[in-house]
Design a protein around this motif. Structure first.
Motif, PDB file in Angstrom:
ATOM      1  N   TRP A 230       0.834  -1.200   0.000  1.00 46.59           N
ATOM      2  CA  TRP A 230       0.000   0.000   0.000  1.00 46.59           C
ATOM      3  C   TRP A 230       0.872   1.254   0.000  1.00 46.59           C
ATOM      4  CZ3 TRP A 230      -0.035   3.836   3.703  1.00 46.59           C
ATOM      5  CH2 TRP A 230      -0.980   4.842   3.504  1.00 46.59           C
ATOM      6  N   LEU A 231       1.914   1.272   0.819  1.00 46.86           N
ATOM      7  CA  LEU A 231       2.802   2.431   0.875  1.00 46.86           C
ATOM      8  C   LEU A 231       3.412   2.738  -0.492  1.00 46.86           C
ATOM      9  CD1 LEU A 231       4.745   1.926   4.216  1.00 46.86           C
ATOM     10  CD2 LEU A 231       3.642   4.064   3.500  1.00 46.86           C
ATOM     11  N   ARG A 232       3.879   1.704  -1.172  1.00 49.97           N
ATOM     12  CA  ARG A 232       4.482   1.917  -2.497  1.00 49.97           C
ATOM     13  C   ARG A 232       3.476   2.554  -3.456  1.00 49.97           C
ATOM     14  NH1 ARG A 232       6.386  -3.441  -1.212  1.00 49.97           N
ATOM     15  NH2 ARG A 232       8.608  -3.396  -0.677  1.00 49.97           N
ATOM     16  N   GLY A 233       2.263   2.034  -3.468  1.00 52.09           N
ATOM     17  CA  GLY A 233       1.257   2.591  -4.360  1.00 52.09           C
ATOM     18  C   GLY A 233       0.809   3.984  -3.959  1.00 52.09           C
ATOM     19  N   TRP A 234       0.695   4.214  -2.657  1.00 49.32           N
ATOM     20  CA  TRP A 234       0.265   5.508  -2.141  1.00 49.32           C
ATOM     21  C   TRP A 234       1.265   6.592  -2.520  1.00 49.32           C
ATOM     22  CZ3 TRP A 234       1.578   8.122   2.861  1.00 49.32           C
ATOM     23  CH2 TRP A 234       0.622   9.055   3.249  1.00 49.32           C
ATOM     24  N   VAL A 235       2.535   6.319  -2.298  1.00 47.50           N
ATOM     25  CA  VAL A 235       3.578   7.297  -2.613  1.00 47.50           C
ATOM     26  C   VAL A 235       3.720   7.474  -4.122  1.00 47.50           C
ATOM     27  CG1 VAL A 235       6.046   7.794  -2.437  1.00 47.50           C
ATOM     28  CG2 VAL A 235       4.808   6.929  -0.439  1.00 47.50           C
ATOM     29  N   ALA A 236       3.666   6.391  -4.880  1.00 52.33           N
ATOM     30  CA  ALA A 236       3.797   6.493  -6.337  1.00 52.33           C
ATOM     31  C   ALA A 236       2.696   7.357  -6.931  1.00 52.33           C
ATOM     32  CB  ALA A 236       3.774   5.107  -6.961  1.00 52.33           C
ATOM     33  N   ALA A 237       1.455   7.194  -6.454  1.00 51.94           N
ATOM     34  CA  ALA A 237       0.358   8.011  -6.963  1.00 51.94           C
ATOM     35  C   ALA A 237       0.557   9.478  -6.605  1.00 51.94           C
ATOM     36  CB  ALA A 237      -0.969   7.499  -6.412  1.00 51.94           C
ATOM     37  N   ALA A 238       1.036   9.737  -5.386  1.00 57.97           N
ATOM     38  CA  ALA A 238       1.286  11.118  -4.965  1.00 57.97           C
ATOM     39  C   ALA A 238       2.342  11.773  -5.845  1.00 57.97           C
ATOM     40  CB  ALA A 238       1.719  11.138  -3.498  1.00 57.97           C
ATOM     41  N   VAL A 239       3.406  11.038  -6.148  1.00 58.84           N
ATOM     42  CA  VAL A 239       4.482  11.583  -6.983  1.00 58.84           C
ATOM     43  C   VAL A 239       4.002  11.785  -8.420  1.00 58.84           C
ATOM     44  CG1 VAL A 239       6.749  11.070  -7.967  1.00 58.84           C
ATOM     45  CG2 VAL A 239       6.322  10.687  -5.525  1.00 58.84           C
ATOM     46  N   GLU A 240       3.187  10.867  -8.915  1.00 56.82           N
ATOM     47  CA  GLU A 240       2.630  11.044 -10.259  1.00 56.82           C
ATOM     48  C   GLU A 240       1.806  12.326 -10.338  1.00 56.82           C
ATOM     49  OE1 GLU A 240      -0.716   8.867 -13.019  1.00 56.82           O
ATOM     50  OE2 GLU A 240       0.738   7.576 -11.983  1.00 56.82           O
ATOM     51  N   GLN A 241       1.081  12.615  -9.277  1.00 57.08           N
ATOM     52  CA  GLN A 241       0.259  13.814  -9.247  1.00 57.08           C
ATOM     53  C   GLN A 241       1.106  15.067  -9.066  1.00 57.08           C
ATOM     54  OE1 GLN A 241      -2.978  13.891  -9.805  1.00 57.08           O
ATOM     55  NE2 GLN A 241      -3.217  16.083  -9.477  1.00 57.08           N
ATOM     56  N   ASP A 258      11.323   0.594   5.827  1.00 56.21           N
ATOM     57  CA  ASP A 258      12.187   0.025   6.863  1.00 56.21           C
ATOM     58  C   ASP A 258      11.415  -0.159   8.164  1.00 56.21           C
ATOM     59  OD1 ASP A 258      14.317  -0.045   5.127  1.00 56.21           O
ATOM     60  OD2 ASP A 258      15.274   1.779   5.901  1.00 56.21           O
ATOM     61  N   ALA A 259      10.620   0.858   8.542  1.00 58.37           N
ATOM     62  CA  ALA A 259       9.813   0.755   9.757  1.00 58.37           C
ATOM     63  C   ALA A 259       8.777  -0.347   9.634  1.00 58.37           C
ATOM     64  CB  ALA A 259       9.142   2.098  10.045  1.00 58.37           C
ATOM     65  N   CYS A 260       8.214  -0.470   8.468  1.00 53.73           N
ATOM     66  CA  CYS A 260       7.216  -1.515   8.225  1.00 53.73           C
ATOM     67  C   CYS A 260       7.857  -2.896   8.392  1.00 53.73           C
ATOM     68  CB  CYS A 260       6.642  -1.341   6.822  1.00 53.73           C
ATOM     69  SG  CYS A 260       5.260  -2.405   6.458  1.00 53.73           S
ATOM     70  N   ALA A 261       9.023  -3.093   7.802  1.00 55.83           N
ATOM     71  CA  ALA A 261       9.714  -4.378   7.896  1.00 55.83           C
ATOM     72  C   ALA A 261      10.090  -4.708   9.334  1.00 55.83           C
ATOM     73  CB  ALA A 261      10.956  -4.365   7.009  1.00 55.83           C
ATOM     74  N   ALA A 262      10.344  -3.692  10.135  1.00 58.09           N
ATOM     75  CA  ALA A 262      10.712  -3.893  11.541  1.00 58.09           C
ATOM     76  C   ALA A 262       9.494  -4.051  12.450  1.00 58.09           C
ATOM     77  CB  ALA A 262      11.560  -2.714  12.016  1.00 58.09           C
ATOM     78  N   GLY A 263       8.301  -3.978  11.871  1.00 56.19           N
ATOM     79  CA  GLY A 263       7.082  -4.088  12.679  1.00 56.19           C
ATOM     80  C   GLY A 263       6.797  -2.855  13.508  1.00 56.19           C
ATOM     81  N   ALA A 264       7.383  -1.712  13.118  1.00 55.39           N
ATOM     82  CA  ALA A 264       7.275  -0.502  13.925  1.00 55.39           C
ATOM     83  C   ALA A 264       6.323   0.532  13.335  1.00 55.39           C
ATOM     84  CB  ALA A 264       8.662   0.138  14.081  1.00 55.39           C
ATOM     85  N   LEU A 265       5.631   0.196  12.233  1.00 54.70           N
ATOM     86  CA  LEU A 265       4.738   1.149  11.584  1.00 54.70           C
ATOM     87  C   LEU A 265       3.289   0.711  11.764  1.00 54.70           C
ATOM     88  CD1 LEU A 265       4.598   3.698   9.749  1.00 54.70           C
ATOM     89  CD2 LEU A 265       4.466   2.133   7.800  1.00 54.70           C
ATOM     90  N   ARG A 266       2.418   1.657  12.074  1.00 54.30           N
ATOM     91  CA  ARG A 266       0.986   1.411  12.161  1.00 54.30           C
ATOM     92  C   ARG A 266       0.291   2.333  11.166  1.00 54.30           C
ATOM     93  NH1 ARG A 266       3.233  -1.898  14.404  1.00 54.30           N
ATOM     94  NH2 ARG A 266       2.911  -2.814  16.490  1.00 54.30           N
ATOM     95  N   VAL A 267      -0.633   1.766  10.405  1.00 56.53           N
ATOM     96  CA  VAL A 267      -1.337   2.531   9.374  1.00 56.53           C
ATOM     97  C   VAL A 267      -2.835   2.298   9.524  1.00 56.53           C
ATOM     98  CG1 VAL A 267      -1.628   2.952   6.903  1.00 56.53           C
ATOM     99  CG2 VAL A 267       0.606   2.223   7.774  1.00 56.53           C
ATOM    100  N   VAL A 268      -3.602   3.371   9.471  1.00 57.85           N
ATOM    101  CA  VAL A 268      -5.061   3.275   9.386  1.00 57.85           C
ATOM    102  C   VAL A 268      -5.480   3.977   8.104  1.00 57.85           C
ATOM    103  CG1 VAL A 268      -7.281   3.769  10.462  1.00 57.85           C
ATOM    104  CG2 VAL A 268      -5.268   3.312  11.896  1.00 57.85           C
ATOM    105  N   VAL A 269      -6.122   3.233   7.222  1.00 56.21           N
ATOM    106  CA  VAL A 269      -6.632   3.776   5.963  1.00 56.21           C
ATOM    107  C   VAL A 269      -8.157   3.746   6.058  1.00 56.21           C
ATOM    108  CG1 VAL A 269      -6.659   3.594   3.453  1.00 56.21           C
ATOM    109  CG2 VAL A 269      -4.643   2.829   4.723  1.00 56.21           C
ATOM    110  N   TRP A 270      -8.761   4.914   6.059  1.00 57.86           N
ATOM    111  CA  TRP A 270     -10.192   5.001   6.297  1.00 57.86           C
ATOM    112  C   TRP A 270     -10.990   4.789   5.021  1.00 57.86           C
ATOM    113  CZ3 TRP A 270     -12.469   5.152  10.989  1.00 57.86           C
ATOM    114  CH2 TRP A 270     -11.623   5.393  12.074  1.00 57.86           C
TER     115      TRP A 270
END
Length: 286
Positions: A230-241, A258-270
């Protein structure tokens, strides 16, 4: 029925998100849906349920066992590869043990009309409304209202994302992503985060009552693969825009992954789920 949506959604992405979608859907909307279906005259056959933009059939896998049967699912998508997966993946039994049967149709759905829904007990769609235009959503509401057909429309993006820990670039990336969701492509201006509001207004103009429920993805260490994709797609769309974001977004994405791989990131997508019910005049829930 015709449709011209965005390019094909990879089945791998749909499979990756399926468990998060299932956990997020607003299950409280099934109560009024059950009561509505029970209030209708018996049709003398299975409930016909049409799933628009069915993908790999995730909605059918989630919903068929939560509704009474027998049921006949008609799965609509423009992608034959996805339809093959969906056909094999939607099975019964229904909530009361009734049989569940399936057929697939390689069709488009943005010009849906009321006659196309003849005999349909329920229309469903998941993660579809935000890919539509205002006119397309209005036609969908008109078709459902004209056919006296309820609709369960789930997982429409709301344009709100929460990440922890917070990063200074979060808001800028989010704003660019939301603008991308509302972009004009192929002559079509997409609704993106405005879709749930637009659909609610379109149904209510036609006297159809709409229930609404939040359906957020809550992604933590146990959903790291989905969060990273999701992060890759979210950032790619933002940069495209906003191409000016390309340089700062590169470092931002690397640190977030890196934070995601370490289990240190929390994301809520509404997201938001909608249930539109054309209660019979003088009856039903008000």
């Amino acid at each position: 029925m015709t449709m011209a949506l965005a390019s094909r959604c990879p089945p791998e992405w749909l499979e990756l998100r399926e468990s998060a979608d299932a956990a997020a859907r607003a299950g409280e909307l099934l109560g009024p849906l059950d009561r509505y279906l029970a209030s209708r005259p018996a049709a003398g056959g299975p409930l016909v349920i049409r799933d628009l933009g069915c993908g790999t059939g995730a909605m059918g896998r989630w919903l068929a066992g939560r509704l009474p049967g027998p049921q006949h699912w008609v799965l609509h998508d423009r992608d034959s590869v996805l339809l093959d997966r969906a056909r094999a993946g939607v099975r019964g039994p229904a909530a009361d043990g009734g049989a569940v049967t399936v057929e697939t149709r390689e069709t488009d759905i943005t010009r849906l009309r009321a006659p196309d829904l003849a005999g349909t007990a329920l229309l469903t769609a998941s993660a579809l409304l935000d890919l539509l235009t205002l006119d397309e959503v209005d036609r969908l509401a008109a078709a459902c209202a004209g056919a006296d057909c309820p609709a369960l429309l789930t997982l429409s993006v709301e344009g709100r994302v929460e990440l922890a820990p917070v990063h200074p670039l979060d808001a800028e990336i989010a704003a660019a992503f939301n603008a991308h969701q509302r972009r004009t492509t192929g002559g079509r201006r997409l609704l993106g985060p405005d879709s749930a509001t637009a659909a609610t207004e379109a149904f209510e103009r036609r006297g159809v009552r709409v229930w609404s429920g939040a359906s957020p993805w809550r992604l933590g260490a146990g959903q790291a693969a989905l969060a990273a994709e999701w992060l890759r797609g979210w950032v790619a769309a933002a940069v495209e825009q906003r191409p000016a974001l390309a340089r700062p977004a590169e470092g931002y994405l690397r640190r977030r992954l890196d934070a995601c791989a370490a289990g240190a990131l929390r994301v809520v997508v509404w997201h938001r789920d909608l249930l539109a019910l054309p209660w019979p005049s003088g009856g039903g829930e008000r």
